[in-house]
Design a protein around this motif. Structure first.
Motif, PDB file in Angstrom:
ATOM      1  N   LYS A   1       0.820  -1.212   0.000  1.00 31.63           N
ATOM      2  CA  LYS A   1       0.000   0.000   0.000  1.00 31.63           C
ATOM      3  C   LYS A   1       0.853   1.260   0.000  1.00 31.63           C
ATOM      4  O   LYS A   1       0.533   2.228  -0.678  1.00 31.63           O
ATOM      5  CB  LYS A   1      -0.917   0.003   1.227  1.00 31.63           C
ATOM      6  CG  LYS A   1      -1.924  -1.136   1.265  1.00 31.63           C
ATOM      7  CD  LYS A   1      -2.779  -1.065   2.524  1.00 31.63           C
ATOM      8  CE  LYS A   1      -3.785  -2.214   2.569  1.00 31.63           C
ATOM      9  NZ  LYS A   1      -4.616  -2.170   3.810  1.00 31.63           N
ATOM     10  N   THR A   2       1.945   1.250   0.786  1.00 34.19           N
ATOM     11  CA  THR A   2       2.792   2.432   0.919  1.00 34.19           C
ATOM     12  C   THR A   2       4.138   2.185   0.253  1.00 34.19           C
ATOM     13  O   THR A   2       4.857   1.267   0.648  1.00 34.19           O
ATOM     14  CB  THR A   2       3.016   2.768   2.402  1.00 34.19           C
ATOM     15  OG1 THR A   2       1.745   2.891   3.059  1.00 34.19           O
ATOM     16  CG2 THR A   2       3.794   4.055   2.546  1.00 34.19           C
ATOM     17  N   PRO A   3       4.499   2.957  -0.764  1.00 34.44           N
ATOM     18  CA  PRO A   3       5.795   2.761  -1.435  1.00 34.44           C
ATOM     19  C   PRO A   3       6.959   2.892  -0.460  1.00 34.44           C
ATOM     20  O   PRO A   3       7.021   3.820   0.339  1.00 34.44           O
ATOM     21  CB  PRO A   3       5.813   3.886  -2.479  1.00 34.44           C
ATOM     22  CG  PRO A   3       4.373   4.226  -2.713  1.00 34.44           C
ATOM     23  CD  PRO A   3       3.700   4.032  -1.389  1.00 34.44           C
ATOM     24  N   GLY A   4       7.881   1.918  -0.533  1.00 33.03           N
ATOM     25  CA  GLY A   4       9.081   1.962   0.293  1.00 33.03           C
ATOM     26  C   GLY A   4       8.885   1.547   1.735  1.00 33.03           C
ATOM     27  O   GLY A   4       9.832   1.625   2.525  1.00 33.03           O
ATOM     28  N   ALA A   5       7.689   1.096   2.110  1.00 28.95           N
ATOM     29  CA  ALA A   5       7.417   0.770   3.513  1.00 28.95           C
ATOM     30  C   ALA A   5       7.461  -0.733   3.744  1.00 28.95           C
ATOM     31  O   ALA A   5       7.204  -1.534   2.840  1.00 28.95           O
ATOM     32  CB  ALA A   5       6.048   1.308   3.933  1.00 28.95           C
ATOM     33  N   ILE A   6       7.781  -1.100   4.981  1.00 35.34           N
ATOM     34  CA  ILE A   6       7.690  -2.488   5.412  1.00 35.34           C
ATOM     35  C   ILE A   6       6.603  -2.598   6.471  1.00 35.34           C
ATOM     36  O   ILE A   6       6.123  -1.590   7.000  1.00 35.34           O
ATOM     37  CB  ILE A   6       9.024  -3.002   6.009  1.00 35.34           C
ATOM     38  CG1 ILE A   6       9.381  -2.205   7.275  1.00 35.34           C
ATOM     39  CG2 ILE A   6      10.134  -2.944   4.986  1.00 35.34           C
ATOM     40  CD1 ILE A   6      10.459  -2.848   8.118  1.00 35.34           C
ATOM     41  N   ILE A   7       6.196  -3.829   6.785  1.00 35.44           N
ATOM     42  CA  ILE A   7       5.232  -4.087   7.850  1.00 35.44           C
ATOM     43  C   ILE A   7       5.976  -4.787   8.981  1.00 35.44           C
ATOM     44  O   ILE A   7       6.728  -5.740   8.744  1.00 35.44           O
ATOM     45  CB  ILE A   7       4.072  -4.972   7.354  1.00 35.44           C
ATOM     46  CG1 ILE A   7       3.398  -4.323   6.147  1.00 35.44           C
ATOM     47  CG2 ILE A   7       3.059  -5.194   8.466  1.00 35.44           C
ATOM     48  CD1 ILE A   7       2.361  -5.219   5.483  1.00 35.44           C
ATOM     49  N   LEU A   8       5.785  -4.314  10.189  1.00 34.18           N
ATOM     50  CA  LEU A   8       6.436  -4.923  11.347  1.00 34.18           C
ATOM     51  C   LEU A   8       5.455  -4.996  12.499  1.00 34.18           C
ATOM     52  O   LEU A   8       4.440  -4.292  12.521  1.00 34.18           O
ATOM     53  CB  LEU A   8       7.656  -4.109  11.769  1.00 34.18           C
ATOM     54  CG  LEU A   8       7.348  -2.714  12.346  1.00 34.18           C
ATOM     55  CD1 LEU A   8       7.929  -2.583  13.743  1.00 34.18           C
ATOM     56  CD2 LEU A   8       7.874  -1.616  11.436  1.00 34.18           C
TER      57      LEU A   8
END
Length: 395
Positions: A309-316
């Motif tokens: 969903k968010t460019p350049g983001a990871i999920i943690l």
């Protein structure tokens, strides 16, 4: 106390030989090799299955790809009962052949499990039967409306990856009530052919059943890697299955292709957001929400995947340690674009030593805390008169 620069590098590279007793054959206690030097003074179960040295890069790639192919020397692959097959799900067809026929979907549910980090106890698995591209969607309960929602989300993903506006041609499932009612109505209204295998005949829904089986084999191996057998399976089951599905779609199979390539016509380009599931993540805490100037600039969490969903983001998942119950507490997942990743450190494997602050001291050496303040004039600093990470001095 601000960690020395070398501490962070050491953490990134693995913690060195550590305190596991060496055996005559050069392996760790129990005859198992500690592959990337994770053994240290902290009490936890070391990584198992791969040798040191030249094989460590191959081992890290194996973990990063979510145990994509069974390896007979990998401990987690063995305990997960992964099977070595020439073609995991059957041959993938080319993009042109798929576009001529329309999307043909097979689906099933897995559950109920205990609630995961998103509060879901059911996982809907959908597979596009020609490309073998799959999707996983969590639900707090199993019902027909949820089946429709998952189907629409998967249709949007198929269109995004294939860059086409093609519609669904057919839907196949078992005879469960969750696939009737609202889903049957949706198929009827949109001219979609709907079939089912009836009750208690999973062999007639083979594609979806096999995808679930393979997905959970990968999940067991991935959880074994990041937890060392500790009981965090309930919270991580949904996120791990989603990450496993993401990798199954994109890591090449033994046929030389993969579902993503069959669907899009191109090769998935990996980026810096691809890390090992469950590894240590230190996301930056924005300056405006820090408690004060001495507060840490980062918190700790575990890697769940890359955000679509968010460019350049990871999920943690942020984590804190419960000293009373001697286990980590996993909190609601969040996204981060500014972070530091440690691919060879898995916090959920770590436990404090009895009567000590080993875990605290270890994390202080890993997490990039605040910058060190200058020492006031006239103060002599010795090894035991600095409060750990506090900036408080004794005169």
């Amino acid at each position: 106390v601000v960690p020395k620069a070398g501490n962070t590098r050491k953490a990134q590279q693995g913690m060195g030989q550590g305190s596991l007793p060496a055996m005559s054959n050069g392996t760790a206690e129990g005859g198992v090799v500690d592959p990337i030097g994770l053994a240290n003074s902290i009490t936890f179960k070391p990584m198992q299955g791969f040798p040191r040295g030249e094989a460590s890069a191959s081992f890290m790639q194996h973990l990063r790809e979510g145990h994509a192919s069974y390896h007979p020397d990998c401990w987690e692959c063995t305990t997960a009962k992964m099977q070595e097959t020439k073609v995991p799900f059957g041959p993938s067809k080319g993009a042109q052949e798929i576009q001529e026929a329309g999307w043909r979907l097979a689906m099933d549910f897995k559950g109920p499990l205990k609630p995961d980090l998103y509060g879901n106890i059911w996982q809907q698995q959908i597979v596009e039967t020609q490309s073998r591209y799959g999707g996983v969607y969590g639900l707090p309960s199993k019902h027909a409306e949820g089946s429709v929602k998952g189907t629409l989300l998967f249709l949007a993903e198929l269109r995004r990856v294939s860059k086409s506006n093609m519609d669904i041609a057919s839907v196949h499932s078992d005879g469960g009530t969750e696939f009737t009612g609202a889903l049957s109505k949706y198929c009827l209204e949109h001219g979609i052919r709907k079939t089912d295998s009836g009750r208690y005949r999973p062999e007639l829904n083979r594609i979806a059943e096999n995808r679930i089986k393979t997905g959970y084999q990968r999940v067991r191996a991935m959880l074994g890697t990041c937890t060392g057998g500790a009981d965090y399976y309930d919270e991580l089951a949904g996120p791990a299955l989603q990450r496993a599905n993401f990798l199954i779609n994109r890591v090449p199979w033994t046929t030389g292709t993969d579902p993503y390539k069959a669907l899009s016509g191109g090769t998935y380009q990996r980026d810096s957001r691809d890390h090992i599931f469950g590894c240590l993540i230190a996301p930056l805490i924005p300056k405006e929400i820090r408690a004060n100037s001495l507060a840490p600039v980062a918190k700790i969490g575990v890697y769940l995947g890359s955000s679509e969903k968010t460019p350049g983001a990871i999920i943690l998942a942020p984590i804190t340690f419960d000293y009373e119950h001697k286990r980590w507490v996993l909190h609601a997942p969040e996204e981060a674009t500014s972070y530091k990743a440690f691919d060879s450190i898995f916090p959920l494997r770590l436990l404090p030593t009895a009567g000590g602050r080993t875990l605290d001291q270890f994390m202080e050496g890993v997490i990039p805390w605040h910058k060190q303040s200058p020492i006031p004039e006239g103060i002599t600093v010795t090894g035991d008169n600095i409060g750990a990470s506090s900036g408080v001095y004794k005169v």
